[in-house]
Scaffold this active site. Structure first.
Site, PDB file in Angstrom:
ATOM      1  N   ASP A   1      -8.288   1.600   6.489  1.00  0.00           N
ATOM      2  CA  ASP A   1      -7.146   1.781   6.458  1.00  0.00           C
ATOM      3  C   ASP A   1      -6.449   1.806   7.852  1.00  0.00           C
ATOM      4  O   ASP A   1      -5.994   0.782   8.653  1.00  0.00           O
ATOM      5  CB  ASP A   1      -6.595   2.841   5.620  1.00  0.00           C
ATOM      6  CG  ASP A   1      -5.349   3.106   5.298  1.00  0.00           C
ATOM      7  OD1 ASP A   1      -4.391   2.570   5.974  1.00  0.00           O
ATOM      8  OD2 ASP A   1      -4.870   3.685   4.145  1.00  0.00           O
TER       9      ASP A   1
ATOM     10  N   GLU B   1       0.846  -1.007   0.023  1.00  0.00           N
ATOM     11  CA  GLU B   1       0.027  -0.049   0.045  1.00  0.00           C
ATOM     12  C   GLU B   1       0.755   1.250   0.045  1.00  0.00           C
ATOM     13  O   GLU B   1       0.445   2.182  -0.626  1.00  0.00           O
ATOM     14  CB  GLU B   1      -0.963   0.015   1.206  1.00  0.00           C
ATOM     15  CG  GLU B   1      -2.142   0.931   1.034  1.00  0.00           C
ATOM     16  CD  GLU B   1      -1.948   2.400   1.907  1.00  0.00           C
ATOM     17  OE1 GLU B   1      -0.970   2.608   2.257  1.00  0.00           O
ATOM     18  OE2 GLU B   1      -2.830   2.911   2.069  1.00  0.00           O
ATOM     19  N   GLU B   2       2.103   1.411   0.785  1.00  0.00           N
ATOM     20  CA  GLU B   2       2.998   2.316   0.736  1.00  0.00           C
ATOM     21  C   GLU B   2       4.241   1.873  -0.196  1.00  0.00           C
ATOM     22  O   GLU B   2       4.629   0.882   0.087  1.00  0.00           O
ATOM     23  CB  GLU B   2       3.515   2.562   2.208  1.00  0.00           C
ATOM     24  CG  GLU B   2       2.368   2.950   3.164  1.00  0.00           C
ATOM     25  CD  GLU B   2       1.687   4.269   3.059  1.00  0.00           C
ATOM     26  OE1 GLU B   2       2.362   5.073   2.002  1.00  0.00           O
ATOM     27  OE2 GLU B   2       1.043   4.610   3.829  1.00  0.00           O
TER      28      GLU B   2
ATOM     29  N   HIS C   1       2.778   6.812  11.015  1.00  0.00           N
ATOM     30  CA  HIS C   1       4.016   6.602  10.374  1.00  0.00           C
ATOM     31  C   HIS C   1       5.235   6.796  10.966  1.00  0.00           C
ATOM     32  O   HIS C   1       6.334   6.993  10.077  1.00  0.00           O
ATOM     33  CB  HIS C   1       3.870   7.478   9.030  1.00  0.00           C
ATOM     34  CG  HIS C   1       2.916   6.616   8.115  1.00  0.00           C
ATOM     35  ND1 HIS C   1       2.718   6.810   6.535  1.00  0.00           N
ATOM     36  CD2 HIS C   1       2.151   5.802   8.042  1.00  0.00           C
ATOM     37  CE1 HIS C   1       2.062   6.316   5.803  1.00  0.00           C
ATOM     38  NE2 HIS C   1       1.567   5.500   6.927  1.00  0.00           N
TER      39      HIS C   1
END
Length: 309
Positions: free
Chosen positions: A33, A5-6, A128
């Protein structure tokens, strides 16, 4: 199943492109998410599924009392001034439009699968970072895992309600109202930018789509004994809103009603081809995009009209 996804939604994008033909039969894509980072429920969806999400939340109890919907409404009412940009439908809790930043992007904006996205958020200053871990989660986000259970129930009900529906629970009546508002707002936007544009065809197509949404809503309430053809039409109407040529300068994004803005990051821009051309002051491009929008709305309306007879 995909990963990556990243960064750039590479996994889901490649998966959707590989399975595009099969996804023409997919009735919905449900996304989550950051499922839980705090106690405040949130959602985004295409207009045809916004009421569907609201109804699911009315069936799930909240650990704070009442239902998830009750608590969601309290939070939204308390933060109303901060959420003035969110689209409102009568007195219902407003639900965001889908922009980008998560895996619903290729499903909706490339192949036209109706989509939703749900989460439960709160102060999330570790996003993150190296501190975004299980220890932080159990101390600050959801120590008793009550909101994890809540989200699983809402998500599960979305799946069950869609899978068990005899008639697909899309609401094109609300979709039509939203699109009429978008076209009217774009006309004001153009006037404020001193652009001379002809909105006649786009307004007529938006009104036709809204009328078709009203008609199909009545048909859904008293469906035929064998609703297969009706369901196929309801699903096809969303896909018909795609422009095969894509948006100007970024043809991979094909949805004429929603896209992440070129300069807005994850945030959605409505009727993006039109509004972004207006923002650029590009009259010929804006007029061409109004034509593409009208064509898409007429295609979708024709599908709904035929099914509503």
């Amino acid at each position: 199943i995909w990963d990556a996804e990243e960064e750039g939604l590479v996994g889901s994008t490649e998966w959707v492109e590989q399975h595009a033909a099969e996804l023409s039969h997919a009735v919905a894509y449900f996304n989550t998410d950051v499922s839980v980072s705090g106690p405040d429920f949130n959602a985004a969806a295409v207009p045809s599924l916004k009421q569907f999400v609201r109804e699911a939340t009315t069936e799930v109890p909240s650990s704070k009392g009442g239902t998830v919907y009750d608590q969601w409404k309290k939070t939204e009412d308390a933060n109303a001034e901060d959420h003035e940009h969110r689209p409102r439908s009568e007195n219902a809790v407003p639900i965001d439009n889908l922009g980008s930043g998560s895996d619903y992007t290729p499903f909706l904006q490339h192949v036209g699968v109706p989509s939703t996205d749900i989460g439960s958020d709160g102060p999330y200053g570790v996003y993150h970072s190296t501190f975004d871990d299980y220890n932080w989660f159990t101390k600050f986000a959801d120590p008793t895992f009550a909101y994890e259970q809540q989200q699983a129930r809402v998500f599960g009900l979305e799946v069950l309600h869609m899978a068990d529906a005899d008639v697909l629970p899309y609401n094109y009546q609300l979709y039509g109202k939203d699109i009429l508002n978008y076209v009217n707002a774009a006309q004001i936007h153009a006037a404020n930018r001193n652009l001379s544009l002809d909105f006649t065809a786009a307004q007529a197509a938006a009104q036709r789509f809204a009328n078709a949404g009203d008609d199909i809503h009545r048909t859904q309430s008293t469906p035929p004994a064998h609703p297969d053809a009706l369901n196929r039409a309801l699903r096809a109407a969303e896909e018909a809103l795609l422009n095969p040529a894509g948006l100007p300068g970024r043809p991979w994004y094909r949805h004429t009603i929603y896209a992440p803005g070129i300069y807005t990051g994850y945030a959605a821009v409505v009727i993006p081809g039109v509004n972004e051309a207006i923002e650029e002051g590009n009259t010929p491009l804006a007029q061409a995009q109004l034509t593409a929008l009208a064509d898409a709305l007429n295609r979708s309306a024709a599908i709904l009209e035929a099914a509503a007879k």
